[in-house]
Design an enzyme around this catalytic site. Structure first.
Site, PDB file in Angstrom:
ATOM      1  CE1 TYR A 348      76.712 -15.152 -47.483  1.00 21.15           C
ATOM      2  CE2 TYR A 348      75.714 -14.925 -45.314  1.00 21.15           C
ATOM      3  CZ  TYR A 348      76.175 -14.353 -46.486  1.00 21.15           C
ATOM      4  OH  TYR A 348      76.094 -13.006 -46.667  1.00 21.15           O
ATOM      5  CE1 TYR A 450      73.715 -13.922 -54.138  1.00 21.69           C
ATOM      6  CE2 TYR A 450      73.253 -11.592 -54.445  1.00 21.69           C
ATOM      7  CZ  TYR A 450      74.161 -12.628 -54.352  1.00 21.69           C
ATOM      8  OH  TYR A 450      75.496 -12.370 -54.457  1.00 21.69           O
TER       9      TYR A 450
END
Length: 492
Positions: A348, A450
């Protein structure tokens, strides 16, 4: 002055010839009428005026003093010609020559003057009825060009059969939309070419969504450090490595880079050889169930990273990825390849900013219920305010990798794990790596939680200010997180 005859000899003794022509041009032939009509057709409408031929003026002063009593040849005086003004103080003697003794030759016209004379003589033959000079059809032709076309015969519409185009033809995009779509696709393809590793392809057909993806996002291969973020150099003395050697390789149980168990000297082994593909090194099943950080060997290690099993994330992505349109959940990510359990997928990435900058960006979108791409690097952050102020945040809204398009799920098939690769000394900067929780078949959407650490139970009361969860799982929590910023949600 040419043509002067010497005086005092023979019959021309007292006779003077003056030729003012001073030219030897041959006579020009008569100018034809076509010269007039071809070169100067407009002269027919003008009154002709005879050209005047300027003549050369000469001042002639002849003085002679003849003495019959002198027989000396040197005493005989000849007439004197002068172009200068006579001396007023000394009066000139009266000429003794008779007018008949002086002859003047008038100069003939030049070639240009002869052409002008010929045109003037022929111009009288041209009148206003000459169609070559005055065409009489110009106005008629101009009017004909301005008229409407002639009326066609009436058509009986009832006799014309009706024809309907097929729906496939009616739904075809216009050439303008096709060209615009091709430009957007080309722009996105050029951006995707900058990504290192296997190909990343988009399968988005909506021009609006494709424009959003192509214009508002840049793919990067590493962190983009912004103002206020300082990274400790990899060559710093604070960076450490293991004491393993390149000849023997790293021992899976004694390598100094491996983390230790809490309250124990045992090492946490994060990797193993894949059972179904012996060419792959994957995260162990037990490691994926625990909360731990991975320290991979770096350039300061004795092994040098050559043939080192503890060198997975640094080798990069080995699977192909595909960005697709999920519909109500926006873009999603999947792979056309089989992904094994524990296999590393990708990092990421994004802009590395300070917590203060992250708070400012978060406040700008507060209450808008839009997607948040802020991810806190809070692994080492304790409950101390000073520690939290030093925390760094990754913002993947404008810059990032393909994993930026991974959606949330309350039952995810991927997990995000903190990994230190080239620098073990920097506690506030490390990588966020995605690993597969289980085997993922080709074409399956890749998802992660998340808000890792939350119980997968539907809360009794859903916060109305929280972002709604659309994963559709049986045990969906109904909301993503009260605070839109993501975090690891786990501490060592």
């Amino acid at each position: 002055m040419a043509g002067r005859v010497p005086l005092g000899s023979g019959a021309n003794q007292n006779r003077v010839f003056i030729d003012l022509t001073d030219e030897t041009e041959p006579n020009d032939s008569e100018e034809p009428k076509k010269l007039v009509q071809g070169k100067l057709p407009f002269l027919a409408a003008l009154a002709y005026r005879s050209p005047t031929v300027p003549l050369k003026r000469k001042s002639l002063e002849i003085s002679e003093d003849v003495s019959d009593s002198s027989s000396d040849a040197h005493s005989a005086q000849r007439p004197r010609l002068s172009h200068a003004h006579p001396d007023l103080s000394t009066p000139s003697p009266a000429p003794s020559l008779r007018p008949s003794q002086i002859s003047v030759v008038i100069p003939s016209p030049t070639s240009k003057q002869k052409r002008d004379i010929a045109i003037a003589q022929c111009i009288s033959n041209v009148n206003g009825l000459d169609a070559n000079i005055f065409p009489t059809t110009d106005e008629e032709e101009r009017v004909n060009r301005a008229t409407y076309p002639t009326t066609k015969a009436r058509v009986d519409r009832r006799a014309v059969p009706l024809s309907f185009a097929s729906t496939s033809i009616l739904n075809l995009p216009s050439p303008t939309n096709t060209n615009h779509l091709a430009k957007l696709r080309h722009t996105l393809d050029e951006k995707l070419k900058r990504i290192t590793g296997p190909t990343v392809i988009p399968t988005v057909d909506s021009p609006k969504r494709l424009a959003k993806l192509a214009d508002n996002f840049e793919f990067v291969n590493s962190y983009q450090y912004r103002e206020g973020v300082e990274r400790i150099p990899d060559e710093s003395d604070f960076n450490i490595g293991c004491a393993c050697t390149a000849a023997d390789g790293c021992d899976r149980f004694t390598c100094d880079c491996l983390s230790k168990e809490e309250d124990s000297e045992d090492r946490i082994v994060p990797y193993e050889i894949c059972e179904t593909n012996h060419k792959l090194i994957v995260a162990t099943k037990s490691f994926l169930k625990r909360k731990a950080i991975i320290y991979e060997c770096n350039s300061r290690c004795g092994c040098g990273g050559k043939r080192c099993w503890n060198h997975v994330v640094q080798k990069g992505r080995v699977v192909r990825l595909e960005i697709f349109d999920t519909g109500p959940r926006g873009f999603g990510l999947r792979s056309p390849d089989l992904i094994h359990r524990g296999q590393f997928i990708d990092l990421y990435l994004g802009e590395v900013i300070t917590k203060a900058e992250a708070d400012e960006r978060e406040n700008l979108t507060d209450g808008s219920h839009t997607q948040s791409y802020l991810f806190s690097l809070d692994w080492y952050v304790k409950d101390d305010d000073d520690e939290e102020q030093n925390m760094k945040v990754i913002d993947g809204r404008k810059f990032g990798s393909a994993t930026r398009f991974m959606n949330h799920s309350c039952n995810p098939n991927c997990k995000i794990v903190p990994v230190c690769t080239t620098n073990h000394a920097d506690e506030y900067l490390y990588n966020l790596a995605f690993f597969a929780y289980r085997d993922i078949l080709p074409g399956t959407e890749l998802t992660f939680d998340y808000n890792q650490g939350e119980e997968n139970n539907t809360p009794q009361k859903i916060d109305p200010e929280a972002v709604q969860c659309l994963c559709g799982e049986a045990k969906c929590r109904g909301q993503l997180w009260p605070n839109k910023r993501k975090g690891q949600g786990s501490k060592p």
